[in-house]
Structures are given as C-alpha cells and as structure tokens.
Scaffold this motif. Structure first.
Motif, short mmCIF file in Angstrom:
data_model
loop_
_atom_site.label_atom_id
_atom_site.label_comp_id
_atom_site.label_asym_id
_atom_site.label_seq_id
_atom_site.Cartn_x
_atom_site.Cartn_y
_atom_site.Cartn_z
N GLY A 94 0.74 -1.09 -0.01
CA GLY A 94 -0.06 0.10 -0.10
C GLY A 94 0.66 1.21 -0.05
N GLY A 95 2.02 1.27 0.40
CA GLY A 95 3.17 2.37 0.16
C GLY A 95 2.83 3.20 1.65
N LYS A 96 3.76 3.91 2.13
CA LYS A 96 3.88 4.73 3.22
C LYS A 96 3.17 5.71 3.52
N LYS A 97 2.74 6.38 2.06
CA LYS A 97 2.14 7.68 2.08
C LYS A 97 0.65 7.69 2.20
N ASP A 98 0.11 6.72 1.31
CA ASP A 98 -1.28 6.56 1.23
C ASP A 98 -1.82 5.45 2.29
N ASP A 99 -1.11 4.26 2.14
CA ASP A 99 -1.33 2.84 3.02
C ASP A 99 -2.71 2.34 2.52
N ARG A 100 -2.77 2.57 1.03
CA ARG A 100 -3.90 1.88 0.55
C ARG A 100 -3.81 0.40 -0.05
N GLY A 101 -3.63 -0.36 1.03
CA GLY A 101 -3.16 -1.71 0.77
C GLY A 101 -4.07 -2.87 1.35
N ALA A 102 -3.84 -4.29 0.82
CA ALA A 102 -4.71 -4.93 1.53
C ALA A 102 -3.94 -6.59 1.47
N LEU A 103 -3.61 -7.09 2.49
CA LEU A 103 -2.77 -8.42 2.43
C LEU A 103 -3.81 -9.73 2.87
N ARG A 114 -5.91 -14.58 7.17
CA ARG A 114 -6.22 -13.16 7.71
C ARG A 114 -6.25 -12.16 6.47
N VAL A 115 -7.10 -11.21 6.69
CA VAL A 115 -7.17 -10.21 5.75
C VAL A 115 -6.74 -8.72 6.59
N GLU A 116 -5.61 -8.24 6.14
CA GLU A 116 -4.92 -7.04 6.82
C GLU A 116 -5.16 -5.98 5.82
N VAL A 117 -5.79 -4.84 6.22
CA VAL A 117 -5.98 -3.78 5.63
C VAL A 117 -5.23 -2.51 5.92
N GLU A 122 -9.34 1.38 4.88
CA GLU A 122 -10.25 0.88 5.78
C GLU A 122 -11.69 1.51 5.55
N PRO A 123 -11.89 2.69 4.98
CA PRO A 123 -13.32 2.91 4.69
C PRO A 123 -13.93 2.10 3.50
N VAL A 124 -12.95 1.44 2.84
CA VAL A 124 -13.53 0.59 1.61
C VAL A 124 -13.66 -0.67 1.97
N ILE A 125 -12.51 -1.26 2.65
CA ILE A 125 -12.67 -2.72 3.18
C ILE A 125 -12.85 -2.52 4.84
N ASN A 126 -14.05 -2.43 5.35
CA ASN A 126 -14.04 -2.52 6.86
C ASN A 126 -14.04 -3.99 7.23
N ASP A 127 -14.41 -3.93 8.47
CA ASP A 127 -14.36 -5.54 9.10
C ASP A 127 -15.43 -6.07 8.47
N ALA A 128 -16.65 -5.91 8.45
CA ALA A 128 -17.64 -6.74 7.84
C ALA A 128 -17.33 -7.08 6.37
N ARG A 129 -16.79 -6.43 5.53
CA ARG A 129 -16.36 -6.91 4.28
C ARG A 129 -15.22 -7.66 4.29
N ALA A 154 -9.00 -12.76 -3.17
CA ALA A 154 -8.33 -11.78 -3.91
C ALA A 154 -9.38 -11.01 -4.87
N TRP A 155 -10.33 -11.79 -5.51
CA TRP A 155 -11.26 -11.09 -6.30
C TRP A 155 -12.19 -10.32 -5.54
N GLN A 156 -12.56 -10.64 -4.15
CA GLN A 156 -13.79 -10.01 -3.51
C GLN A 156 -13.12 -8.69 -3.03
N LEU A 157 -11.79 -8.70 -2.56
CA LEU A 157 -10.98 -7.44 -2.17
C LEU A 157 -10.90 -6.57 -3.35
N ALA A 158 -10.53 -7.33 -4.70
CA ALA A 158 -10.53 -6.40 -5.78
C ALA A 158 -11.75 -5.67 -6.30
N LYS A 159 -12.67 -6.33 -5.91
CA LYS A 159 -14.13 -5.88 -6.35
C LYS A 159 -14.47 -4.72 -5.37
N TYR A 160 -14.41 -5.09 -4.21
CA TYR A 160 -14.55 -3.72 -3.19
C TYR A 160 -13.64 -2.37 -3.83
#
Length: 230
Positions: A94-103, A114-117, A122-129, A154-160
């Motif tokens: 996700g990069g240090k600046k924006d931290d837009r990553g999902a593991l 485990r899904v680490e966001v 976090e606003p896109v992939i919350n705990d429920a998602r 991976a596809w579900q995360l990508a779709k979100y």
C-alpha cells in the motif's frame, strides 16, 4: 566428569534447537516479495498465480491500491493477526504515504487466514467486508483447494476496491461452489403434489363410502405427514 559432559551436551542441544526455532521464525518476518503473490507454502498453482498477478496489477494501475497474497508454511506459534501485521509492514503493502493496501494471508498448516487492511483502505474494506471475504474462502479452504480460496478472496477484495473507484476490472471472478438443488427440489415438489392429489381422491372416496363423513381427516393426516418429513 561424565555428568558434566552430559550437561554440556544437553546445553548445546538446547542452544541448537533454540537457534533453529528463531531462524525458522525469522523466515516469516524477512520474506521478500516475488510479485503480488508470494507463495511460500507452495499451495497455489501456476495458472492461478498468473491470474492473481494480472488481477492485482490491474487493480493497482486503475485504483492505486495494492493487493498482496501471501501463503506461509507455518506461523511458528505466532498469532495470525501479529503475523499479518508483520508481513504487511515487511512487504510495504500500500505504500507509506497513502497506505492503500490489503494483504490476504493464508497459513494452511495452521488452518488460519487473515485479511489485513491499511488505513487508506479501511473505509472501503471495513471489518464486515473483510469478514465476508474470509467466509467466501472457507468452503475451498476446508476442501484444501488453496488456489481457489486465494482467487476468491483476492477477487472479492479487488471488487470492493474497483467499485469504490468506479472502475471495471477486465477479468472474471471465479464461481463459488454452490450445491445445485434445483432439479431435486422440482422432483420433491412434484412428489409432494402427487401425495396431495392422492390424499384428496382417497378422502373423496372415503366420504362417498361413509356417507360424506370423515373425508377431511384423511386429507389432514396426509398433509401433516408430508410437512413433518420434508
């Protein structure tokens, strides 16, 4: 003298085992990315890995977000939560600046995932998602199909991420394994209707034979039996 030698041998053995354990534990924290997919456990087939690489590349190009898929042989006694955080930081997802990553982390030997966001997603992939993503993988994980599980997750995360960015992904998500019961249900319905028709006929004949009395009770008994067993 003999006792001293045995104690020294025992101490050396303990040191060796400890050093081996620590060296093995460091393997998780010191992993190096080989792309978007790092399959240390060797459970993702080549075809699926290629599709995941293409998917994650497309997501990053179109949205700026990164998805990393990692499998490990063992968590070495660490919690899956701590391991995911350590790997997420180690890979710099996700990069240090924006931290837009999902593991997406899979540990087959420990039967954990485990899904680490990152904070930026976090606003896109919350705990429920994130939970929904895990639940989508569970049937495949239980069957030992880790390639299918990784692709589904991976596809579900990508779709979100894609939906939030209002972009369309070119590939097709894998289909989930759903038990087909349409044909069976149709036969069961016909069988049930047949029982009802027979019950009505038997009831009507009984009513005629008994002067019009008792027909309803026969039909009610069939209805009751049918509902109880289905």
């Amino acid at each position: 003298m003999k006792r001293l030698s045995l104690l020294r041998l025992f101490s050396l053995l303990c040191l060796f085992l400890s050093a081996t354990a620590f060296a093995h534990a460091d393997n998780i924290k010191n992993i190096k990315p080989s792309g978007y997919v790092t399959d240390l456990a060797g459970v993702i087939d080549a075809n699926t890995q290629a599709k995941l690489e293409a998917l994650c590349l497309e997501v990053e190009k179109k949205t700026g977000a990164q998805i990393a898929v990692v499998t490990v042989k063992s968590l070495d006694g660490e919690s899956v939560e701590d391991s995911a955080v350590a790997i997420y930081k180690q890979l710099g997802v996700g990069g240090k600046k924006d931290d837009r990553g999902a593991l997406l982390l899979l540990a087959p030997a420990d039967r954990k995932y485990r899904v680490e966001v990152g904070y930026g997603l976090e606003p896109v992939i919350n705990d429920a998602r994130a939970g929904d993503t895990g639940r989508a993988m569970i049937p495949s994980l239980r069957q030992g199909d880790y390639s299918k599980a990784a692709e589904l997750g991976a596809w579900q995360l990508a779709k979100y991420i894609a939906d939030d960015a209002h972009v369309t992904l070119t590939g097709q998500p894998p289909t989930r394994q759903v038990r087909s019961t349409g044909t069976d249900n149709a036969w069961e319905s016909l069988f049930f209707i047949g029982f009802i028709v027979i019950a009505i006929i038997v009831g009507a004949l009984s009513a005629l034979n008994q002067g019009g009395r008792g027909g309803g009770s026969v039909a009610a008994a069939f209805f009751g039996s049918s509902l109880a067993c289905c």
